[in-house]
Write a protein that holds these residues in place. Structure first.
Motif, mmCIF file in Angstrom:
data_model
loop_
_atom_site.group_PDB
_atom_site.id
_atom_site.type_symbol
_atom_site.label_atom_id
_atom_site.label_comp_id
_atom_site.label_asym_id
_atom_site.label_seq_id
_atom_site.Cartn_x
_atom_site.Cartn_y
_atom_site.Cartn_z
ATOM 1 N N VAL A 278 60.000 16.192 61.935
ATOM 2 C CA VAL A 278 59.925 16.405 63.383
ATOM 3 C C VAL A 278 59.093 17.636 63.704
ATOM 4 C CG1 VAL A 278 61.264 16.875 65.468
ATOM 5 C CG2 VAL A 278 62.148 15.279 63.748
ATOM 6 N N ASP A 279 59.314 18.716 62.935
ATOM 7 C CA ASP A 279 58.606 19.978 63.180
ATOM 8 C C ASP A 279 58.511 20.728 61.851
ATOM 9 O OD1 ASP A 279 57.741 22.563 63.937
ATOM 10 O OD2 ASP A 279 58.721 22.393 65.885
ATOM 11 N N PRO A 280 57.292 21.009 61.359
ATOM 12 C CA PRO A 280 57.158 21.706 60.068
ATOM 13 C C PRO A 280 57.744 23.107 60.070
ATOM 14 C CG PRO A 280 55.035 21.548 61.183
ATOM 15 C CD PRO A 280 55.987 20.685 61.946
ATOM 16 N N ARG A 281 57.960 23.685 61.267
ATOM 17 C CA ARG A 281 58.580 25.003 61.335
ATOM 18 C C ARG A 281 60.045 24.964 60.914
ATOM 19 N NH1 ARG A 281 58.355 27.128 67.083
ATOM 20 N NH2 ARG A 281 59.064 24.987 67.449
ATOM 21 N N TYR A 282 60.554 23.781 60.683
ATOM 22 C CA TYR A 282 61.956 23.619 60.285
ATOM 23 C C TYR A 282 62.292 24.466 59.064
ATOM 24 C CZ TYR A 282 66.077 21.414 58.222
ATOM 25 O OH TYR A 282 67.300 21.191 57.649
ATOM 26 N N TRP A 283 61.376 24.556 58.098
ATOM 27 C CA TRP A 283 61.654 25.289 56.866
ATOM 28 C C TRP A 283 61.744 26.799 57.099
ATOM 29 C CZ3 TRP A 283 63.501 22.077 53.601
ATOM 30 C CH2 TRP A 283 62.995 20.774 53.497
ATOM 31 N N GLU A 284 61.171 27.294 58.203
ATOM 32 C CA GLU A 284 61.193 28.730 58.479
ATOM 33 C C GLU A 284 62.606 29.220 58.781
ATOM 34 O OE1 GLU A 284 58.373 29.810 61.481
ATOM 35 O OE2 GLU A 284 56.840 28.454 60.709
ATOM 36 N N ARG A 285 63.482 28.332 59.240
ATOM 37 C CA ARG A 285 64.837 28.718 59.612
ATOM 38 C C ARG A 285 65.679 29.139 58.411
ATOM 39 N NH1 ARG A 285 68.682 24.718 59.084
ATOM 40 N NH2 ARG A 285 69.717 25.155 61.063
ATOM 41 N N HIS A 286 65.157 28.920 57.207
ATOM 42 C CA HIS A 286 65.911 29.241 56.000
ATOM 43 C C HIS A 286 65.599 30.634 55.465
ATOM 44 C CE1 HIS A 286 65.868 24.620 55.548
ATOM 45 N NE2 HIS A 286 66.970 25.008 56.173
ATOM 46 N N ALA A 287 65.005 31.484 56.293
ATOM 47 C CA ALA A 287 64.732 32.855 55.871
ATOM 48 C C ALA A 287 66.016 33.674 55.752
ATOM 49 C CB ALA A 287 63.772 33.530 56.849
ATOM 50 N N LEU A 288 67.078 33.234 56.434
ATOM 51 C CA LEU A 288 68.386 33.888 56.336
ATOM 52 C C LEU A 288 69.397 32.920 55.751
ATOM 53 C CD1 LEU A 288 68.751 35.784 59.744
ATOM 54 C CD2 LEU A 288 68.290 36.767 57.504
ATOM 55 N N LYS A 289 70.527 33.468 55.303
ATOM 56 C CA LYS A 289 71.601 32.609 54.834
ATOM 57 C C LYS A 289 72.079 31.707 55.971
ATOM 58 C CE LYS A 289 73.588 35.787 51.392
ATOM 59 N NZ LYS A 289 74.797 36.570 51.046
ATOM 60 N N PRO A 290 72.429 30.464 55.669
ATOM 61 C CA PRO A 290 73.009 29.602 56.706
ATOM 62 C C PRO A 290 74.363 30.132 57.135
ATOM 63 C CG PRO A 290 73.183 28.577 54.544
ATOM 64 C CD PRO A 290 72.327 29.802 54.361
ATOM 65 N N GLY A 291 74.795 29.754 58.336
ATOM 66 C CA GLY A 291 76.020 30.307 58.875
ATOM 67 C C GLY A 291 77.061 29.269 59.239
ATOM 68 N N LEU A 292 78.319 29.725 59.397
ATOM 69 C CA LEU A 292 79.372 28.864 59.902
ATOM 70 C C LEU A 292 79.111 28.506 61.352
ATOM 71 C CD1 LEU A 292 80.861 30.209 57.387
ATOM 72 C CD2 LEU A 292 82.958 29.846 58.676
ATOM 73 N N THR A 293 78.530 29.452 62.062
ATOM 74 C CA THR A 293 78.174 29.246 63.457
ATOM 75 C C THR A 293 76.848 29.933 63.717
ATOM 76 O OG1 THR A 293 78.937 29.483 65.752
ATOM 77 C CG2 THR A 293 79.369 31.323 64.270
#
Length: 447
Positions: free
Chosen positions: A378-393
């Protein structure tokens, strides 16, 4: 196995040695100054001043860079910032004692001579400690990795060099397994330089932005890559396409918050954990936990824990089929724990393990779909969101962007919120998101 050892703990050790040495030299300077003036160097009056100056000095030093990465790598920077912090601390103490009329409690001669001696000894100490830093962390103080993917050759002193072909590193955004392999090679790297052919530079750019490293690509096309900066090194032009979103102090604050809240929550919720586990087990005899592979920080896989809410033989392991309203796969207990978000509580264990954080972009399964497309399609910028640890919220969740992604727009709204969170992290924002999460624990999309 990682190509290089982690230097993070070693750098922390060096910072602690710097702090302890500065404190010891500060006290030693005032004690020697008092003795030179014929006074008792171990008296309460003599030791009072360094006790007041030290916390002020350390506070200023933490903010002016006296205990930063630059201080470890540069003698000049280290000495100048430590002396600057010392002068500011002396000025602050003088100001306080003047207005509180407490200057008579200590000798002005000892104060003046002690500050001067501290400046000399601290400068000498910083120069001498550079050898200790080189021994613990190496010449560059950071781990540098150069990935050769068919681009111009580049040589960086002290850097690890790998061939993308030899290590089977393929920068394809449509294969999470390839990204996981690249993430493993880049593990423990602080700075990554990629020398690639022009047609693959854009993909390397996106991968580096989500890798939680200082990433640079050997390429002159600044506009196409949306580079954040450019510089010269090794006779080549380097474009900076990513930088870790958080510094050392921010990471320590975030991790401390995670451990405190997650640890306290696990203890407080232990009775609830036991009751839910018994209810799930009694209903159909299946496993209590549902474990699924998710994409985490630096695009690397990790196992996420949830209370099982679906029948054992109908669980989608790759996440390609999202839960829907009146989903036949959901058990009776599952309906209750999903509607109240109780099924997410075992992720507190992921937080304690270090796989996740309390606040961050929600981790997704590799087969998750937005409409008929995989998330990264959908959007190649999707992978950029993994620069930090994922969260519970996260920011997306408290804004109501949760549940099934039936349309591409559902993912786009979440991605926009996730990238906004990455660009504006602060401890207070994390606390605000945690508090706001309690308002949306029960929601109409929890099915």
């Amino acid at each position: 196995m990682p190509l290089m050892p982690s230097l993070q703990q070693r750098r922390l050790q060096c910072h602690m040695v710097y702090m302890l040495t500065d404190a010891a030299l500060l006290f030693a300077s005032f004690m020697l100054s008092a003795m030179l003036l014929g006074l008792d160097g171990f008296s309460t009056q003599t030791l009072l001043v360094p006790q007041i100056i030290l916390p002020v000095y350390l506070t200023i030093g933490l903010y002016n860079g006296a205990y930063s990465l630059n201080a470890l790598s540069s003698r000049t920077f280290s000495v100048s910032r430590s002396l600057g912090a010392l002068v500011m601390a002396a000025v602050v103490v003088t100001f306080i004692t003047f207005y509180t009329r407490s200057a008579e409690t200590y000798s002005r001669s000892v104060f003046t001579l002690g500050v001067g001696a501290s400046a000399v000894l601290m400068a000498v100490g910083r120069v001498a400690l550079r050898q200790f830093v080189r021994w613990r962390c190496g010449v560059a103080v950071i781990n540098q990795l150069v990935i050769d993917d068919g681009g111009p050759s580049i040589s960086l002193p002290g850097a690890f060099h790998v061939s993308a072909q030899s290590f089977a590193l393929v920068p394809t955004l449509s294969d999470p397994n390839a990204l996981d392999r690249i993430g493993m090679v880049m593990r423990n790297a602080d700075r990554v330089v990629v020398s690639s052919t022009p047609e693959r530079c854009a993909n390397w750019s996106i991968i580096l932005k989500g890798a939680n490293v200082d990433g640079e690509v050997v390429d002159d096309n600044v506009y196409r890559l949306s580079a954040q900066g450019a510089r010269l090194d090794g006779g080549r032009g380097l474009l900076q396409v990513s930088v870790g979103p958080m510094g050392l102090r921010d990471r320590l604050q975030k991790r401390a918050l995670d451990l405190f809240v997650a640890g306290s929550a696990c203890l407080a919720l232990l009775p609830l954990f036991i009751l839910v586990a018994l209810a799930i087990k009694l209903e159909d005899g299946g496993p209590v936990f549902f474990v699924q592979r998710r994409v985490g920080r630096a695009n690397r896989f990790f196992p996420i824990f949830k209370f099982r809410s679906m029948t054992v033989n109908k669980i989608g392991r790759d996440g390609s089929q999202s839960a829907s309203k009146d989903d036949k796969r959901i058990t009776r207990i599952g309906k209750i724990i999903r509607s109240t978000s109780i099924d997410e509580l075992p992720q507190l264990l992921n937080v304690l393990r270090g796989d996740m954080s309390l606040v961050g972009p929600r981790p997704h399964a590799t087969g998750s779909l937005a409409g008929d497309k995989l998330f990264w399609e959908v959007d190649p910028r999707y992978w950029e969101r993994h620069a930090l640890k994922p969260g519970l919220t996260g920011l997306a969740q408290i804004r109501g962007y949760r549940g099934a992604t039936d349309r591409e727009e559902d993912l786009s709204l979440r991605l926009t919120a996730d990238l906004e969170y990455l660009r504006g992290w602060s401890l207070w924002r994390d606390l605000w998101i945690i508090v706001a999460t309690f308002k949306v624990l029960v929601h109409d999309k929890a099915f």
